[in-house]
Structures are given as C-alpha cells and as structure tokens.
Enzyme design. Structure first.
Site, PDB file in Angstrom:
ATOM      1  N   SER A 116      48.442  92.634   8.412  1.00  0.00           N
ATOM      2  CA  SER A 116      49.827  92.544   7.931  1.00  0.00           C
ATOM      3  C   SER A 116      50.338  94.038   8.503  1.00  0.00           C
ATOM      4  O   SER A 116      50.550  94.185   9.699  1.00  0.00           O
ATOM      5  CB  SER A 116      49.831  92.735   6.522  1.00  0.00           C
ATOM      6  OG  SER A 116      51.073  92.312   5.860  1.00  0.00           O
ATOM      7  N   ASP A 149      50.200  85.741   5.777  1.00  0.00           N
ATOM      8  CA  ASP A 149      49.522  87.142   5.600  1.00  0.00           C
ATOM      9  C   ASP A 149      48.213  87.108   5.382  1.00  0.00           C
ATOM     10  O   ASP A 149      47.494  86.625   4.627  1.00  0.00           O
ATOM     11  CB  ASP A 149      50.092  87.806   4.366  1.00  0.00           C
ATOM     12  CG  ASP A 149      50.058  89.266   4.385  1.00  0.00           C
ATOM     13  OD1 ASP A 149      48.910  89.863   4.651  1.00  0.00           O
ATOM     14  OD2 ASP A 149      51.193  90.003   4.291  1.00  0.00           O
TER      15      ASP A 149
END
Length: 263
Positions: A39, A155
């Site tokens: 991320s 993610d």
C-alpha cells in the site's frame, strides 16, 4: 556487510513516516539491498528504489490533499469503488517515471490481495506504477486493479500489511520491518456512514491478521513502529508530523541496524 532487506508496511497517511525513516538511513549512509512494500509502503518503496530521494518525496507529499490523489467514479457500483486512482498514478509517474521492475536501481517487490483467488500476490514484474496502485487500492473505496491474470487486485494490507517473507526469498540476510499502523483494535468512534463502517471493518480484520501472523517475525531481525498516536491513516493531513516521527524512529535505530549488518 550483510545484505539488508527493508519492509515498508501499509498505512495511508501514516505511511509518510516511511519517507522520514529512509531520510534518517540516508544520512547515516545506510542503503537497503532489497525493499518490499505494501500500500503506501509500496509507493514510498517503489519511488526510493527508482532513485527518488527521501527529500524529494517529502516535498511531493507533505502538502497533499485528497483531491490531489483521488477522483470520484461516475458509476461507483459499476466500477466497484467510490473513487479512482488515476491522479495518484500520475503523481507517482511524475516522481519516478514510467518504469518496469527490472529498471529499478534497487530490487523491489510489493504485495496485493487477489479477491478472486483469495490470496496474497507478489508483484515484481512489469510496470511498477500499476503494481503499487494495485497494492494501494482499498476495497470499496477505490476500484480494484487488473494486472495480467489477476482480475481483481486490492490493497495488500488485507492479508499482509508488512511483507517480510518476500525479502527472505529475495536474498536478504538482515530484515528490518517498519509497521506504521501498530494496533488498530483500540476503541474508535465510527461515524455510521457506509465508508467509515467499511474502513473500520478493514482495520479490525487487518490487525487480527497481522497479530495472527506474528510467527512471521522469525524472518525479521528488527520490527519497528513509529509513535504516531491516534493519527488517522485515512485522513490526508498531519503528513509533516508523520514524516518527523519516521525520521525520529530511523535516527533512534541507526546504530541497531548498523550492528545487525556487521555481525
């Protein structure tokens, strides 16, 4: 000196601490041989491995606003996300250029979650900007990414917010992990809207998954967490504060890292 691997964990706005941490290492003359990220950690890690200095990253991010990196989808249900990350991708490319993994100065890999296959995917080939966008696409908030055979990537923090095993496989002999999120299970008011509820669910699942995977610390020589207090990872503010805390963390542990690399 031993081969040094650095894992930069997910963390939204809190992930700006990674930039400060890297600045402290740079000042001490310490450069990792391998980097992994998830991320926000993947964005910082990719830019660094492409040759972007921590100082340049700091200047690019500390005054960011949400509108600088995200735009609302015209058809959010059709696009499987309220927002799209085209602006974020452009900013990443403005910093590091359109690069493939094999063009990076330091070997780098990032992780994403494949929603169809239900597992972590390691991204280390092809276009770097596309990979870090996939690694950063919060499900429900941002549209999933598609890379190769992976049709719905979101993610990586959903399953593995601090990718350390990958460094072991890359050849690192000393592994330092920076987890900017810490314990997200502390009591937090939920506003009651759909997005806030979804993000809180992700935080709870994320922390439970990370705590269950403490066994993975067998791969880690030094696990570090900056003191960011209650800073909200989803609010694009307090970015200078995050940078400074990351810098302090790096300064505090420079000697520990040097010792690990020598011994």
């Amino acid at each position: 000196m031993k081969k040094f691997g650095l894992a930069l964990g997910s963390g939204g706005s809190r992930g700006v601490a990674h930039v400060g941490f890297l600045q402290a290492l740079e000042e001490a003359g310490i450069r990792p041989d391998y980097v992994t990220g998830c991320s926000m950690g993947s964005i910082v890690g990719a830019c660094y491995c492409a040759g972007v200095s921590p100082q340049a990253m700091r200047e690019a991010v500390v005054d960011l606003k949400l509108t600088d990196i995200a735009a609302v989808n015209a058809a959010p249900f059709h696009k499987n996300g309220l927002m799209k990350m085209t602006k974020a991708r452009k900013r990443i490319v403005d910093l590091m250029g359109e690069k493939n993994f094999d063009e990076l100065k330091i070997p780098f890999a990032c992780v994403a979650t494949d929603l169809i296959k239900g597992r972590v995917v390691v991204l280390d080939q092809g276009n770097v900007a596309d990979a870090v966008i996939a690694s950063s696409s919060i499900p429900g908030v941002f549209s999933p990414a598609e890379i190769g055979d992976h049709k719905m990537l979101v993610d990586g923090g959903i399953l593995e917010r601090v990718p350390t095993r990958e460094l072991h496989h890359m050849g690192a002999e000393v592994i330092v992990a920076v987890d900017v999120l810490g314990n997200l299970m502390v009591e937090k008011e939920v506003k009651g809207n759909l997005v806030d509820t979804l993000l809180r669910c992700i935080d709870v699942m994320d922390t439970c998954t990370t705590q269950r995977k403490r066994i993975m610390r067998k791969y880690v020589d030094l696990w570090l967490e900056p003191s960011l207090g209650p800073m909200d990872q989803y609010a694009v503010k307090d970015l200078r504060f995050a940078y400074e805390k990351g810098y302090e963390l790096g300064k505090e542990h420079v000697e520990d890292i040097e010792r690990l690399l020598r011994n």
